[in-house]
Design a protein around this motif. Structure first.
Motif, PDB file in Angstrom:
ATOM      1  N   HIS B  98       0.840  -1.204   0.000  1.00 30.42           N
ATOM      2  CA  HIS B  98       0.000   0.000   0.000  1.00 30.42           C
ATOM      3  C   HIS B  98       0.879   1.260   0.000  1.00 30.42           C
ATOM      4  O   HIS B  98       0.633   2.200  -0.746  1.00 30.42           O
ATOM      5  CB  HIS B  98      -0.911  -0.040   1.232  1.00 30.42           C
ATOM      6  N   GLU B  99       1.908   1.230   0.863  1.00 28.16           N
ATOM      7  CA  GLU B  99       2.771   2.414   1.000  1.00 28.16           C
ATOM      8  C   GLU B  99       3.503   2.748  -0.299  1.00 28.16           C
ATOM      9  O   GLU B  99       3.529   3.901  -0.722  1.00 28.16           O
ATOM     10  CB  GLU B  99       3.815   2.179   2.105  1.00 28.16           C
ATOM     11  N   VAL B 100       4.109   1.719  -0.909  1.00 24.15           N
ATOM     12  CA  VAL B 100       4.899   2.034  -2.100  1.00 24.15           C
ATOM     13  C   VAL B 100       4.009   2.428  -3.277  1.00 24.15           C
ATOM     14  O   VAL B 100       4.414   3.190  -4.151  1.00 24.15           O
ATOM     15  CB  VAL B 100       5.871   0.900  -2.501  1.00 24.15           C
ATOM     16  N   LYS B 101       2.768   1.943  -3.266  1.00 27.39           N
ATOM     17  CA  LYS B 101       1.851   2.372  -4.326  1.00 27.39           C
ATOM     18  C   LYS B 101       1.465   3.837  -4.145  1.00 27.39           C
ATOM     19  O   LYS B 101       1.120   4.518  -5.105  1.00 27.39           O
ATOM     20  CB  LYS B 101       0.600   1.490  -4.335  1.00 27.39           C
ATOM     21  N   GLN B 102       1.455   4.281  -2.863  1.00 27.79           N
ATOM     22  CA  GLN B 102       1.117   5.679  -2.581  1.00 27.79           C
ATOM     23  C   GLN B 102       2.317   6.600  -2.807  1.00 27.79           C
ATOM     24  O   GLN B 102       2.141   7.781  -3.055  1.00 27.79           O
ATOM     25  CB  GLN B 102       0.671   5.836  -1.116  1.00 27.79           C
ATOM     26  N   ASN B 103       3.522   6.043  -2.628  1.00 28.09           N
ATOM     27  CA  ASN B 103       4.701   6.904  -2.594  1.00 28.09           C
ATOM     28  C   ASN B 103       5.780   6.412  -3.550  1.00 28.09           C
ATOM     29  O   ASN B 103       6.592   5.541  -3.228  1.00 28.09           O
ATOM     30  CB  ASN B 103       5.232   6.934  -1.145  1.00 28.09           C
ATOM     31  N   HIS B 104       5.758   6.973  -4.744  1.00 27.66           N
ATOM     32  CA  HIS B 104       6.643   6.481  -5.789  1.00 27.66           C
ATOM     33  C   HIS B 104       8.121   6.779  -5.515  1.00 27.66           C
ATOM     34  O   HIS B 104       8.989   6.022  -5.907  1.00 27.66           O
ATOM     35  CB  HIS B 104       6.217   7.082  -7.133  1.00 27.66           C
ATOM     36  N   GLU B 105       8.354   7.880  -4.814  1.00 35.81           N
ATOM     37  CA  GLU B 105       9.743   8.215  -4.482  1.00 35.81           C
ATOM     38  C   GLU B 105      10.373   7.125  -3.630  1.00 35.81           C
ATOM     39  O   GLU B 105      11.509   6.699  -3.877  1.00 35.81           O
ATOM     40  CB  GLU B 105       9.785   9.528  -3.704  1.00 35.81           C
ATOM     41  N   ASP B 106       9.629   6.678  -2.627  1.00 36.04           N
ATOM     42  CA  ASP B 106      10.127   5.613  -1.765  1.00 36.04           C
ATOM     43  C   ASP B 106      10.384   4.348  -2.580  1.00 36.04           C
ATOM     44  O   ASP B 106      11.396   3.671  -2.413  1.00 36.04           O
ATOM     45  CB  ASP B 106       9.124   5.302  -0.645  1.00 36.04           C
ATOM     46  N   LEU B 107       9.459   4.040  -3.469  1.00 34.05           N
ATOM     47  CA  LEU B 107       9.600   2.817  -4.266  1.00 34.05           C
ATOM     48  C   LEU B 107      10.850   2.898  -5.146  1.00 34.05           C
ATOM     49  O   LEU B 107      11.571   1.910  -5.290  1.00 34.05           O
ATOM     50  CB  LEU B 107       8.349   2.591  -5.121  1.00 34.05           C
ATOM     51  N   GLU B 108      11.098   4.077  -5.681  1.00 36.64           N
ATOM     52  CA  GLU B 108      12.304   4.233  -6.498  1.00 36.64           C
ATOM     53  C   GLU B 108      13.559   3.917  -5.699  1.00 36.64           C
ATOM     54  O   GLU B 108      14.448   3.217  -6.170  1.00 36.64           O
ATOM     55  CB  GLU B 108      12.390   5.668  -7.042  1.00 36.64           C
ATOM     56  N   LYS B 109      13.593   4.450  -4.468  1.00 37.52           N
ATOM     57  CA  LYS B 109      14.748   4.190  -3.613  1.00 37.52           C
ATOM     58  C   LYS B 109      14.887   2.694  -3.343  1.00 37.52           C
ATOM     59  O   LYS B 109      15.976   2.129  -3.375  1.00 37.52           O
ATOM     60  CB  LYS B 109      14.601   4.919  -2.266  1.00 37.52           C
ATOM     61  N   ILE B 110      13.757   2.062  -3.062  1.00 35.22           N
ATOM     62  CA  ILE B 110      13.805   0.630  -2.736  1.00 35.22           C
ATOM     63  C   ILE B 110      14.220  -0.173  -3.967  1.00 35.22           C
ATOM     64  O   ILE B 110      15.069  -1.060  -3.904  1.00 35.22           O
ATOM     65  CB  ILE B 110      12.433   0.168  -2.191  1.00 35.22           C
ATOM     66  N   ASN B 111      13.641   0.170  -5.098  1.00 34.79           N
ATOM     67  CA  ASN B 111      13.997  -0.547  -6.321  1.00 34.79           C
ATOM     68  C   ASN B 111      15.479  -0.384  -6.661  1.00 34.79           C
ATOM     69  O   ASN B 111      16.114  -1.302  -7.182  1.00 34.79           O
ATOM     70  CB  ASN B 111      13.137  -0.061  -7.497  1.00 34.79           C
ATOM     71  N   TYR B 112      16.015   0.782  -6.332  1.00 35.39           N
ATOM     72  CA  TYR B 112      17.443   1.003  -6.548  1.00 35.39           C
ATOM     73  C   TYR B 112      18.250   0.003  -5.733  1.00 35.39           C
ATOM     74  O   TYR B 112      19.233  -0.580  -6.222  1.00 35.39           O
ATOM     75  CB  TYR B 112      17.792   2.445  -6.139  1.00 35.39           C
ATOM     76  N   GLN B 113      17.824  -0.206  -4.509  1.00 37.00           N
ATOM     77  CA  GLN B 113      18.506  -1.172  -3.641  1.00 37.00           C
ATOM     78  C   GLN B 113      18.326  -2.597  -4.164  1.00 37.00           C
ATOM     79  O   GLN B 113      19.156  -3.472  -3.929  1.00 37.00           O
ATOM     80  CB  GLN B 113      17.974  -1.096  -2.206  1.00 37.00           C
ATOM     81  N   LEU B 114      17.199  -2.843  -4.831  1.00 37.63           N
ATOM     82  CA  LEU B 114      16.913  -4.207  -5.297  1.00 37.63           C
ATOM     83  C   LEU B 114      17.630  -4.547  -6.598  1.00 37.63           C
ATOM     84  O   LEU B 114      17.587  -5.678  -7.060  1.00 37.63           O
ATOM     85  CB  LEU B 114      15.400  -4.379  -5.494  1.00 37.63           C
ATOM     86  N   GLU B 115      18.289  -3.533  -7.164  1.00 40.67           N
ATOM     87  CA  GLU B 115      18.957  -3.764  -8.442  1.00 40.67           C
ATOM     88  C   GLU B 115      19.964  -4.897  -8.376  1.00 40.67           C
ATOM     89  O   GLU B 115      20.054  -5.721  -9.283  1.00 40.67           O
ATOM     90  CB  GLU B 115      19.663  -2.482  -8.912  1.00 40.67           C
ATOM     91  N   GLU B 116      20.693  -4.954  -7.250  1.00 38.22           N
ATOM     92  CA  GLU B 116      21.727  -5.995  -7.170  1.00 38.22           C
ATOM     93  C   GLU B 116      21.122  -7.394  -7.082  1.00 38.22           C
ATOM     94  O   GLU B 116      21.775  -8.386  -7.333  1.00 38.22           O
ATOM     95  CB  GLU B 116      22.695  -5.733  -6.005  1.00 38.22           C
ATOM     96  N   ASP B 117      19.826  -7.460  -6.677  1.00 37.92           N
ATOM     97  CA  ASP B 117      19.136  -8.765  -6.698  1.00 37.92           C
ATOM     98  C   ASP B 117      18.458  -9.002  -8.054  1.00 37.92           C
ATOM     99  O   ASP B 117      17.720  -9.964  -8.221  1.00 37.92           O
ATOM    100  CB  ASP B 117      18.053  -8.807  -5.608  1.00 37.92           C
ATOM    101  N   GLU B 118      18.649  -8.031  -8.935  1.00 43.86           N
ATOM    102  CA  GLU B 118      17.956  -8.059 -10.229  1.00 43.86           C
ATOM    103  C   GLU B 118      16.446  -8.127 -10.074  1.00 43.86           C
ATOM    104  O   GLU B 118      15.738  -8.867 -10.744  1.00 43.86           O
ATOM    105  CB  GLU B 118      18.466  -9.224 -11.096  1.00 43.86           C
ATOM    106  N   GLU B 119      15.968  -7.353  -9.113  1.00 39.92           N
ATOM    107  CA  GLU B 119      14.522  -7.277  -8.914  1.00 39.92           C
ATOM    108  C   GLU B 119      14.082  -5.834  -9.118  1.00 39.92           C
ATOM    109  O   GLU B 119      14.845  -4.887  -8.893  1.00 39.92           O
ATOM    110  CB  GLU B 119      14.148  -7.710  -7.480  1.00 39.92           C
ATOM    111  N   CYS B 120      12.830  -5.697  -9.507  1.00 42.68           N
ATOM    112  CA  CYS B 120      12.248  -4.361  -9.621  1.00 42.68           C
ATOM    113  C   CYS B 120      10.741  -4.531  -9.479  1.00 42.68           C
ATOM    114  O   CYS B 120      10.112  -5.280 -10.231  1.00 42.68           O
ATOM    115  CB  CYS B 120      12.597  -3.745 -10.982  1.00 42.68           C
ATOM    116  N   TYR B 121      10.195  -3.872  -8.475  1.00 43.60           N
ATOM    117  CA  TYR B 121       8.756  -4.037  -8.237  1.00 43.60           C
ATOM    118  C   TYR B 121       7.982  -2.974  -9.003  1.00 43.60           C
ATOM    119  O   TYR B 121       8.307  -1.786  -8.963  1.00 43.60           O
ATOM    120  CB  TYR B 121       8.457  -3.965  -6.731  1.00 43.60           C
ATOM    121  N   GLU B 122       6.946  -3.418  -9.690  1.00 43.52           N
ATOM    122  CA  GLU B 122       6.222  -2.490 -10.557  1.00 43.52           C
ATOM    123  C   GLU B 122       4.797  -2.221 -10.093  1.00 43.52           C
ATOM    124  O   GLU B 122       3.913  -1.930 -10.905  1.00 43.52           O
ATOM    125  CB  GLU B 122       6.229  -3.020 -11.985  1.00 43.52           C
ATOM    126  N   GLU B 123       4.574  -2.320  -8.806  1.00 38.01           N
ATOM    127  CA  GLU B 123       3.275  -1.975  -8.197  1.00 38.01           C
ATOM    128  C   GLU B 123       2.132  -2.791  -8.769  1.00 38.01           C
ATOM    129  O   GLU B 123       0.992  -2.315  -8.821  1.00 38.01           O
ATOM    130  CB  GLU B 123       2.928  -0.489  -8.392  1.00 38.01           C
TER     131      GLU B 123
END
Lengths: 136, 305, 655
Positions: B98-123
């Motif tokens: 719910h939070e990341v769907k509301q707050n895209h800036e936060d999701l961007e930061k998290i997705n940046y961290q997930l890059e090394e796992d080769e993951e990216c969440y697209e809501e």
């Protein structure tokens, strides 16, 4: 009955602002109805009720807020949050006070002192959540 | 047969094996199979309520991303839903989603961290508790039609605990007047015993270092159910289950307390009624053995007379 | 004679404590009773039908109903009688609810009391004569006393409805307290901005005659026909000549405190209350002016181009007739210097709510800057003390003044809007926000402007260096608290305005225990008084906020219009009647009458001129005081003659 001399200086304002920043809540929204304390499953174990703690945050009383056990007894069941008539995430305020404490003193619980057999017995979610709430 | 991407969470592999095994067994019987997602990680158990801690939001978002990939591999998966059994996992995943769907800036930061796992969440995921799947996708009608052994004689007090219903963003039912467990218990032929303490917190993680708090809570929860005539409780959370189950035993040993009430996961009740082999329940992991009660009521497979 | 007796159960209201069947049976034995019945709700249509049918079929000519107070349903049942051709006064209502069942617990005792009251009524009604309702004419003109927002609104409403209206204001300008306020809650509308258009409308409305500097000094007459004397004090400036050029002010040598600015600013002896004042004319304050005796000073007169100044103006008495009167004389603030522990009057930085209105007003003495009185610095901590005088029955006012929670909240919020880094603290007992959008306003003050609320009543304040030490309590934590403030604002309560009592006695209306004028009924007749044709608007009946005052005023105007729009009014038949042959002209009845309805008149009796009492039936309220006072039994109260009362007493004395 105890006595307090109230001041509204920088220290008080900084404390209020930090708690608001961590929790994302407006502490001034609280009008002290007390529904959070009334419904809290742990009120009887707290040395100060939840609304009293919020009231002291409103007054910037950092020392007394951090001395209370209220936010440590809180187990984040969120009953207060779902019932607050002012839409305050009360549990988030409790979390913010814990965090404020832990960012200054990171160990509310000394993990090394937990007996080995507790690890064998207890569910992992109990341990993980405990450490997440009580260490910084 | 529909297949769902299933996120177990840690406890389903340790203390709550009976929860998982019965759930998977009944999901197959109900043609809504729970298929465990690969490479899952701990959700973090408790969701952080701070506004500024991104670290603690990474793990649950990684789960969402990996579940999405898992769904793409499912042969009969048709939904974008990750299903959980543990109500703490459910709540944590739901809130972060719910939070990341509301707050895209936060999701961007998290997705940046997930890059090394080769993951990216697209809501693009929804988190569902298995109870929601039963209610909304399978239906109580189908459930009751699948019953081979009605749980007659069981007087079950549903205990929701906190995280199935709190906060509003994660609630699977009406926050103050839920009914999903009641309908489920009735569908299985057992009697529902409503207790006012159906979501009175069990004390949660205080079991680690403040055991007496948990004892107080459990004492009240069980007594409220017992007073109203329950002979067992049903739960959906491994921590609630442990606290209520284990602490009743401790308290009985310590102060000659009243006869404890056995605690079931809702999937265990389903397994009993749907005729799943008894061993999937892993009753040996329970601290209060439910078998004597089941035996007395003739529900263990071996007929009483 | 055929009397019909009807007993009402009023559901269980009466039946639970009075054996209704029993008294119905007993009534059948009373003299002249033709029929006696019980019904669950006599006032309901079927109940009324029973009576109508009996009148028709049994030829009843007197009706006795045992039910609730005649204040409730007398008109209902009188209409039943009139419908069947009976005189409405051959009806007697016995109150066995408020006077019996609601005040008794023992059913036996209740039944006995009801039975004897009923018997008294049966005996009394037998002596009842049909009475006549008389008619009087109506003067189609209204008088409104008091030119605050209530009086302004009532005058405008009446004038807009086409009625000539005289608005009497004691001071030099209409506007009242609202003109002193800066902003209004909860919308923060500028008070002057919403008030002044209405003031201008009053000034130029063809149907409104505005008498400023005037007071009502005498009222005679009755509903539809009041005779009023108004004293108009001299302005010493001719309104129509004054051009508001302000040339007179700089030359005036006299400086006094300006009341409009609560004494925080000076004004001259010749002045205008404030720029938007209506009438738009300067005025000379005769108490301050040296030049009322022009030999000493006439500087203003010397410079006045249009020659508007006239030191020779005299007070004049205006006599006028009105059909209806509205009292809108408003409120004063409680004299908070009475609260010694709060230091008003001795600590310069303790001020009242109204003081704060002037200090924060851009038209005020500081031009809208918030500066404290002692040293004109900006206060960094302001404490607002709620209930200063209110809710304190032991020493001050027993009641809640209703608006103070809101205006203190407004003040705190206004302060924070100007002094962003300041601290505003409200000490309150309860926060009362019962008005549209009020709760939201209060929450906004806390939430958006960080106004702090501490539950607890301040015990005392005192000067401590250049600060004020507040000694209080936080009842939510159970701790006593102290803090230093730079400015203290007292949320002053409301009291009836000076002269309310005198005004009430001029008009014969009663005042309640707190000095506010009493309404005819607190719920159902909130703008009526017990005197026909006299209405009340605004805070003269008790604390009200502006919207309530305005709707109250419109209500009073509408009730007054109900009278003014009639050509004739019917008056009650139950009035005092003098038997001239028995009257000795002693005048005791004249003294006894609370409504000035009796006067002595000279008549020719057997060739001699003698004084006899004369009752003005339009003024008579039928209270019976005169009949009781008359030593010779010369006055009878129609409907309550001595004979009837004696029958009643004899029935009550039986047993």
């Amino acid at each position: 009955m105890s006595f307090e001399y109230l001041e509204f200086g920088k220290e008080e304002k900084d404390f209020i602002e930090k708690i608001e920043e961590i929790s994302g809540q407006n502490v001034y929204s609280c009008y002290q109805c007390g529904k959070c304390s009334a419904g809290c499953a742990f009120s009887s174990s707290m040395d100060m009720t939840v609304n009293q703690l919020i009231h002291l945050i409103q007054l910037g009383q950092k020392r007394r807020v951090l001395e209370a056990n209220t936010h440590w007894v809180c187990a984040s069941c969120l009953t207060c949050t779902v019932r607050c008539p002012r839409e305050i995430d009360v549990a988030a305020l409790m979390e913010a006070v814990r965090e404020y404490h832990l960012r200054e003193e990171p160990e509310k619980i000394i993990i090394s002192e937990i007996p080995k057999k507790a690890y064998d017995k207890l569910p992992n979610i109990a341990l993980v959540s405990n450490f997440r709430k009580k260490t910084g | 047969m529909v297949q769902y991407s299933y996120f177990p969470g840690c406890n389903l592999k340790t203390n709550a094996k009976g929860f998982e095994e019965t759930a998977i067994a009944v999901s197959k019987k109900l043609e809504a199979e729970l298929v465990e997602m690969p490479k899952w990680n701990c959700c973090g158990t408790v969701h952080t309520m701070t506004s500024d801690n991104m670290m603690r939001r990474i793990a649950p978002v990684r789960v969402l991303s990996r579940s999405k990939k898992h769904i793409d591999t499912l042969e009969e998966g048709t939904t974008k839903e990750v299903v959980t059994l543990c109500s703490m996992c459910n709540s944590t995943l739901k809130i972060v989603n719910h939070e990341v769907k509301q707050n895209h800036e936060d999701l961007e930061k998290i997705n940046y961290q997930l890059e090394e796992d080769e993951e990216c969440y697209e809501e693009d995921m929804e988190v569902k508790h298995f109870l929601e799947i039963i209610r909304d996708n399978i239906g109580y009608e189908k459930l009751s039609q699948s019953v081979v052994k009605p749980l007659e004689g069981l007087k079950i007090s549903p205990y929701y605990g906190c995280m199935l219903l709190h906060p509003d963003e994660a609630a699977i039912d009406d926050v103050e007047m839920p009914s999903v467990l009641e309908y489920l218990v009735e569908s299985l032929g057992a009697e529902v015993i409503d207790s006012p303490l159906f979501k009175f917190c069990c004390g949660s993680y205080h079991i680690v270092d403040e055991e007496q708090i948990v004892d107080t809570q459990v004492g009240k929860i069980v007594e409220a159910a017992r007073l109203r005539g329950a002979n067992a409780l049903v739960v959906a959370c491994p921590l609630c289950a442990f606290n209520i189950d284990h602490q009743q035993k401790i308290m009985k040993d310590k102060n000659h307390g009243k006869e404890p009430l056995p605690v079931f996961y809702f999937t265990q009740l389903m397994a009993l009624a749907l005729g799943v082999p008894l061993k999937t329940n892993h009753f040996e992991d329970h601290h209060i053995d439910p078998k004597p009660l089941l035996k007395e009521l003739g529900l263990t497979g071996k007929k009483k007379s | 004679m055929k009397i019909g007796v009807y007993v009402c159960e009023c559901g269980s209201n009466i039946a639970a404590t009075v054996d209704v069947e029993d008294i119905v049976e007993r009534a059948k034995e009373f003299p002249n009773v033709e029929v006696s019945r019980v019904y669950k709700y006599m006032c309901a249509d079927p109940g009324q039908e029973i009576i109508k049918k009996d009148i028709e079929e049994k030829g009843l000519d007197r009706i006795v109903i045992a039910a609730c107070s005649p204040r409730m349903h007398e008109p209902t049942f009188r209409a039943v009688l009139e419908d069947k051709g009976l005189n409405p006064y051959v009806l007697e209502i016995v109150n066995i609810r408020e006077q019996v069942s609601w005040v008794h617990e023992n059913k036996e005792e209740g039944t006995e009391k009801a039975a004897s009251l009923l018997k008294g009524a049966v005996l009394r009604i037998a002596l009842m004569e049909p009475l006549e309702r008389k008619k009087v004419g109506v003067t189609h003109k209204a008088l409104v006393i008091g030119g605050g927002i209530a009086g302004i609104q009532a005058s405008l409403d009446l004038a807009d409805m086409g009625f000539k209206t005289t608005l009497v204001e004691k001071t030099s300008s209409i506007g009242g307290k609202m003109a002193q306020m800066d902003k209004t809650f909860p919308t923060l509308d500028c008070s002057q901005c919403i008030l002044s258009p209405k003031m201008v409308d009053v000034g130029r409305h063809p149907n409104i005659e505005l008498l400023s500097l005037s007071e009502v000094v005498e009222v005679d007459g009755y509903v539809g026909n009041f005779k009023v004397k108004i004293k108009k004090n001299p302005r010493y400036v001719l309104e129509e000549k004054c051009t508001l050029c302000d040339d007179c002010v700089p030359v005036c040598p006299v400086i006094v405190h300006d009341e409009y600015n609560q004494g925080f600013a000076p004004r001259k002896a010749i002045y205008i209350a404030y720029p938007q004042a209506i009438p738009a004319s300067y005025v000379i304050d005769p108490d301050a002016c040296l030049g009322i005796d022009p030999l000493i000073c006439s500087k203003c007169k010397d410079v006045c181009g249009p020659e508007a100044i006239d030191f020779d103006m005299q007070p004049e008495i205006i006599e006028e007739e009105y059909g209806a009167i509205i009292i809108a004389t408003g409120y004063e603030t409680y004299p908070i210097e009475n609260i010694g522990e709060y230091g008003y009057g001795t600590i310069p930085d303790v001020i009242s709510g109204l003081d704060f209105e002037r200090i924060i007003s851009s038209g005020g003495p500081t031009g809208g800057k918030i500066l404290r009185p002692s040293d004109a610095t900006v206060p960094k901590t302001v404490v607002f003390i709620h209930c200063a005088g209110s809710r304190d029955p032991s020493k001050h006012l027993p009641y809640c003044s209703k608006v103070c929670c809101m205006y203190s909240t407004k003040h705190a919020l206004q302060y924070k809007h100007v002094v962003h880094d300041g601290t505003a603290i409200n000490f309150y007992i309860d926060i009362r926000t019962a008005g549209k959008d009020y709760e939201e306003f209060y929450q906004r003050a806390a939430e958006e402007d960080h106004v702090i609320y501490i539950r607890g009543k301040v015990s005392e304040v005192f000067q401590d260096g250049d600060k004020i030490l507040i000694k209080s309590v936080d009842t939510l934590t159970g701790e006593t608290v102290e803090l230093h403030a730079d400015l203290v604002v007292l949320a002053t309560g409301m009291v009836p305005s000076e002269g309310t009592k005198e005004m009430a006695s001029l008009l014969n209306v009663s005042v309640g225990i707190n000095g506010f004028i009493r309404e005819a009924h607190p719920k159902l007749k909130p703008v009526d008084t017990a005197i026909g044709g006299v209405f009340v608007a605004g805070t003269v009946t008790g604390p009200k906020d502006i919207p309530e005052t305005v709707s109250n005023a419109s209500g009073a105007a509408s009730r007054a219009a109900g009278i003014l729009s009639q050509d004739e009014l019917e008056i009650e038949g139950t009035v005092a009647k003098v038997e001239e042959s028995l009257c000795r002209g002693c005048g005791m009845c004249v003294e006894a009458c609370p409504y000035s309805a009796i006067e002595l008149k000279a008549v020719n009796k057997y060739g001699h001129t003698v004084q006899v009492a004369f009752v003005n039936e339009a003024l008579c309220k039928g209270c019976g005081s005169c009949a009781a006072a008359c030593l010779n039994g010369a006055i009878n109260q129609l409907g309550y003659t001595d004979g009837q009362i004696l029958e009643l007493i004899s029935a009550l004395g039986e047993q």
